[in-house]
Design a protein around this motif. Structure first.
Motif, PDB file in Angstrom:
ATOM      1  N   ARG A   7      31.919  38.298  39.034  1.00 30.66           N
ATOM      2  CA  ARG A   7      32.247  37.043  38.358  1.00 30.66           C
ATOM      3  C   ARG A   7      33.581  37.195  37.647  1.00 30.66           C
ATOM      4  NH1 ARG A   7      28.398  33.885  34.068  1.00 30.66           N
ATOM      5  NH2 ARG A   7      30.038  32.637  33.137  1.00 30.66           N
ATOM      6  N   MET A   8      34.459  36.204  37.814  1.00 33.21           N
ATOM      7  CA  MET A   8      35.740  36.221  37.130  1.00 33.21           C
ATOM      8  C   MET A   8      35.867  34.959  36.283  1.00 33.21           C
ATOM      9  SD  MET A   8      38.434  38.017  39.639  1.00 33.21           S
ATOM     10  CE  MET A   8      39.470  38.310  38.241  1.00 33.21           C
ATOM     11  N   ALA A  15      45.833  29.489  35.219  1.00 30.44           N
ATOM     12  CA  ALA A  15      45.639  30.937  35.148  1.00 30.44           C
ATOM     13  C   ALA A  15      44.992  31.458  36.423  1.00 30.44           C
ATOM     14  CB  ALA A  15      44.776  31.291  33.945  1.00 30.44           C
ATOM     15  N   TYR A  16      44.040  30.721  36.969  1.00 33.53           N
ATOM     16  CA  TYR A  16      43.394  31.107  38.227  1.00 33.53           C
ATOM     17  C   TYR A  16      44.403  31.132  39.370  1.00 33.53           C
ATOM     18  CZ  TYR A  16      40.907  30.451  42.612  1.00 33.53           C
ATOM     19  OH  TYR A  16      40.492  30.558  43.911  1.00 33.53           O
ATOM     20  N   ARG A  17      45.251  30.118  39.439  1.00 33.99           N
ATOM     21  CA  ARG A  17      46.250  30.051  40.509  1.00 33.99           C
ATOM     22  C   ARG A  17      47.295  31.156  40.381  1.00 33.99           C
ATOM     23  NH1 ARG A  17      46.873  24.024  42.553  1.00 33.99           N
ATOM     24  NH2 ARG A  17      44.702  23.802  43.149  1.00 33.99           N
ATOM     25  N   ILE A  40      35.941  28.636  35.402  1.00 28.47           N
ATOM     26  CA  ILE A  40      37.082  28.176  34.626  1.00 28.47           C
ATOM     27  C   ILE A  40      36.532  27.463  33.399  1.00 28.47           C
ATOM     28  CG2 ILE A  40      39.117  26.697  34.589  1.00 28.47           C
ATOM     29  CD1 ILE A  40      39.342  27.140  37.619  1.00 28.47           C
ATOM     30  N   ARG A  41      36.865  28.008  32.249  1.00 28.16           N
ATOM     31  CA  ARG A  41      36.336  27.529  30.964  1.00 28.16           C
ATOM     32  C   ARG A  41      34.810  27.476  30.964  1.00 28.16           C
ATOM     33  NH1 ARG A  41      39.730  26.303  27.017  1.00 28.16           N
ATOM     34  NH2 ARG A  41      41.850  25.805  27.567  1.00 28.16           N
ATOM     35  N   GLY A  42      34.195  28.493  31.553  1.00 31.73           N
ATOM     36  CA  GLY A  42      32.740  28.612  31.540  1.00 31.73           C
ATOM     37  C   GLY A  42      32.012  27.800  32.586  1.00 31.73           C
TER      38      GLY A  42
END
Length: 55
Positions: A7-8, A15-17, A40-42
């Protein structure tokens, strides 16, 4: 033996991109195959991290 990341978590889509661009530019993804869950943001986001290579 190293641990497999399952899990990331990222603060934003940007930020993911940036992480995705870094992994493709440096070749890290070719050395470490496998799918991980992205949050992304939980919140979970559906992504596809594998590419099919044309024969």
């Amino acid at each position: 033996m190293g641990r497999k990341i399952r899990r990331m978590n990222f603060r934003s889509k940007k930020a993911y991109r940036r992480w995705l661009a870094y992994g493709h530019a440096t070749g890290v993804f070719e050395r470490t195959p496998g799918h991980v869950k992205v949050y992304i943001r939980g919140r979970p986001h559906r992504v596809k991290h594998s590419r099919r290579r044309k024969p």
